[in-house]
Design a protein around this motif. Sequence first.
Motif, PDB file in Angstrom:
ATOM      1  N   UNK A 233       0.890  -1.295   0.073  1.00 44.08           N
ATOM      2  CA  UNK A 233      -0.133  -0.003   0.062  1.00 44.08           C
ATOM      3  C   UNK A 233       0.820   1.082   0.071  1.00 44.08           C
ATOM      4  N   UNK A 234       1.841   1.251   0.919  1.00 41.79           N
ATOM      5  CA  UNK A 234       2.733   2.494   0.849  1.00 41.79           C
ATOM      6  C   UNK A 234       3.462   2.434  -0.645  1.00 41.79           C
TER       7      UNK A 234
ATOM      8  N   UNK B  53       3.372   5.929  -2.909  1.00 44.00           N
ATOM      9  CA  UNK B  53       4.628   6.582  -3.423  1.00 44.00           C
ATOM     10  C   UNK B  53       4.446   6.752  -5.060  1.00 44.00           C
ATOM     11  N   UNK B  54       4.184   5.559  -5.799  1.00 43.77           N
ATOM     12  CA  UNK B  54       4.125   5.483  -7.187  1.00 43.77           C
ATOM     13  C   UNK B  54       3.019   6.645  -7.604  1.00 43.77           C
TER      14      UNK B  54
END
Length: 67
Positions: free
Chosen positions: A5-6, A10-11
């Motif tokens: 999820x993180x 970020x993407x």
Amino acid sequence: MITVTLRDLQWRARRFVVAGLGAAMVFALTLVLAGLESSFSSESGRVVDAVGADSWLVQSGVESVFS
């Protein structure tokens, strides 16, 4: 699962920044082109004022930007 999820957030943040920079560049280019067009349309009047003449004299039948 939280790592995935993180990384996804970020993407998406990078994509948002890239899209924002692209939109800013398009907006800046639009402003530059609008200023350039405005400069071209007022150039003849500024040249006449700079020379100190009342108007341009152009021979009849001659195609120019002043006729």
